[in-house]
Scaffold this motif. Structure first.
Motif, PDB file in Angstrom:
ATOM      1  N   PRO A 165       1.304   5.374  -2.147  1.00  0.00           N
ATOM      2  CA  PRO A 165       0.619   6.322  -3.039  1.00  0.00           C
ATOM      3  C   PRO A 165       0.711   5.921  -4.512  1.00  0.00           C
ATOM      4  CG  PRO A 165       1.856   7.510  -1.369  1.00  0.00           C
ATOM      5  CD  PRO A 165       2.232   6.063  -1.226  1.00  0.00           C
ATOM      6  N   THR A 207       0.792   2.767  -5.709  1.00  0.00           N
ATOM      7  CA  THR A 207      -0.024   1.589  -6.042  1.00  0.00           C
ATOM      8  C   THR A 207      -1.522   1.830  -5.870  1.00  0.00           C
ATOM      9  OG1 THR A 207       0.148   0.686  -3.788  1.00  0.00           O
ATOM     10  CG2 THR A 207       1.836   0.014  -5.388  1.00  0.00           C
ATOM     11  N   ARG A 208      -1.902   2.815  -5.057  1.00  0.00           N
ATOM     12  CA  ARG A 208      -3.327   3.015  -4.781  1.00  0.00           C
ATOM     13  C   ARG A 208      -4.174   3.244  -6.026  1.00  0.00           C
ATOM     14  NH1 ARG A 208      -1.679   6.678   0.243  1.00  0.00           N
ATOM     15  NH2 ARG A 208      -0.955   4.976   1.580  1.00  0.00           N
ATOM     16  N   PRO A 209      -3.681   3.992  -7.033  1.00  0.00           N
ATOM     17  CA  PRO A 209      -4.515   4.179  -8.233  1.00  0.00           C
ATOM     18  C   PRO A 209      -4.868   2.871  -8.941  1.00  0.00           C
ATOM     19  CG  PRO A 209      -2.777   5.815  -8.177  1.00  0.00           C
ATOM     20  CD  PRO A 209      -2.485   4.852  -7.073  1.00  0.00           C
ATOM     21  N   PHE A 210      -3.977   1.861  -8.854  1.00  0.00           N
ATOM     22  CA  PHE A 210      -4.268   0.575  -9.493  1.00  0.00           C
ATOM     23  C   PHE A 210      -5.522  -0.063  -8.898  1.00  0.00           C
ATOM     24  CE2 PHE A 210       0.516   0.546 -10.006  1.00  0.00           C
ATOM     25  CZ  PHE A 210       0.491   0.831 -11.363  1.00  0.00           C
ATOM     26  N   ARG A 212      -8.507  -5.034  -7.992  1.00  0.00           N
ATOM     27  CA  ARG A 212      -8.518  -5.144  -6.532  1.00  0.00           C
ATOM     28  C   ARG A 212      -9.089  -6.503  -6.102  1.00  0.00           C
ATOM     29  NH1 ARG A 212      -7.935  -2.129  -2.132  1.00  0.00           N
ATOM     30  NH2 ARG A 212      -9.026  -2.802  -0.257  1.00  0.00           N
ATOM     31  N   ASP A 250       0.848  -1.199   0.000  1.00  0.00           N
ATOM     32  CA  ASP A 250       0.000   0.000   0.000  1.00  0.00           C
ATOM     33  C   ASP A 250       0.881   1.245   0.000  1.00  0.00           C
ATOM     34  OD1 ASP A 250      -2.073   1.777   0.191  1.00  0.00           O
ATOM     35  OD2 ASP A 250      -2.400   1.467   2.338  1.00  0.00           O
ATOM     36  N   ALA A 303      -8.117   1.358  -7.844  1.00  0.00           N
ATOM     37  CA  ALA A 303      -9.375   1.991  -8.251  1.00  0.00           C
ATOM     38  C   ALA A 303     -10.109   1.113  -9.251  1.00  0.00           C
ATOM     39  CB  ALA A 303      -9.092   3.362  -8.856  1.00  0.00           C
ATOM     40  N   ASP A 304      -9.351   0.235  -9.921  1.00  0.00           N
ATOM     41  CA  ASP A 304      -9.937  -0.769 -10.823  1.00  0.00           C
ATOM     42  C   ASP A 304     -10.465  -1.912  -9.963  1.00  0.00           C
ATOM     43  OD1 ASP A 304     -10.447  -2.895 -12.518  1.00  0.00           O
ATOM     44  OD2 ASP A 304      -8.728  -2.511 -13.813  1.00  0.00           O
TER      45      ASP A 304
END
Length: 253
Positions: free
Chosen positions: A194, A196-199, A206, A192, A201-202
């Protein structure tokens, strides 16, 4: 009256007096490892391309951190490493990933990952081991991945490079062990951060990741850094040639 300092148990000795080199120390896992090693008492040398990131690292560290603003892909860093009088720990962390489907992998992506993840990791470890061999001791820790043990879609090149690192770890451990140098790897799952977090959102991605991790959560930077500190410290003095998986059980499937 006996004024001698009491002997600490091996797990509590820390890394005082040790010199630790961390590549890719400006952000993410490298930064976390540099901070953790500093907190454990090591003199840390942090390597990254960004002077700004390294300045923040110095200000956040528990103890003094020496920083080298250098590109690990250049010969200059190899000469600088070999000039060290002491090096006890290498965290060979610099690496990259460019997820692409196998049929669409570009030559540029292939060359970039092979160069940084394999060739550069090899020569940095080689030069570091030469310094360690002069003193008859050391711990080399390669930053691998769970993808060094399994396969995954859109990560064929990354998996290939990390499987290579796992093979390098074993071969180095066998050859360098008689010189007093231990070689291990740390193999994290998705962490976790900043970046990797956008990935996640899919939702489908996730769901895929959570289905693969029995603990049903991502790892943290601090959890990976703790594994590195263990392998750097006297607490792991007999651990050699292994991969410490910090993966929540992903590779147990």
């Amino acid at each position: 009256m006996d004024d001698s300092t009491p002997t600490l148990p091996v797990w509590a000795e820390g890394l005082h007096g040790k010199v630790a080199l961390v590549t890719g120390a400006g952000k993410g896992l490298g930064r976390a490892c540099a901070l953790a090693l500093s907190a454990a008492g090591a003199k840390v040398i942090g390597v990254a391309r960004s002077s700004e990131d390294l300045a923040v690292l110095r200000s956040d560290a528990s103890n003094e951190v020496v920083t080298w603003a250098m590109d690990v892909n250049t010969p200059d860093i190899l000469e600088k490493i070999e000039s060290l009088e002491q090096l006890d720990v290498l965290v060979n962390n610099a690496g990259t990933n460019q997820p692409q489907s196998f049929l669409d992998v570009t030559d540029d992506a292939l060359d970039t990952m092979l160069t940084l993840n394999v060739r550069t990791a090899f020569v940095v470890a080689q030069r570091s081991a030469r310094v360690m061999a002069r003193r008859g001791s050391g711990s080399i820790i390669h930053m691998s991945s769970q993808m060094g043990h399994v396969g995954s879609p859109r990560r064929t090149v990354y998996c290939m490079t990390k499987h290579g690192i796992e093979g390098l770890t074993k071969a180095m451990a066998v050859e360098l062990g008689p010189l007093g140098i231990r070689v291990n790897s740390v193999a994290p799952t998705f962490i976790d951060t900043p970046l990797t977090r956008p990935f996640f959102a899919d939702e489908s991605f996730r769901e895929f990741v959570m289905d693969m991790i029995p603990l049903k959560r991502l790892g943290t930077l601090e959890e990976v850094a703790a594994a590195v500190v263990y392998l750097a410290s006297p607490a792991s003095a007999i651990v050699n040639g292994t991969s410490l998986k910090v993966d929540g059980g992903w590779t147990a499937h």
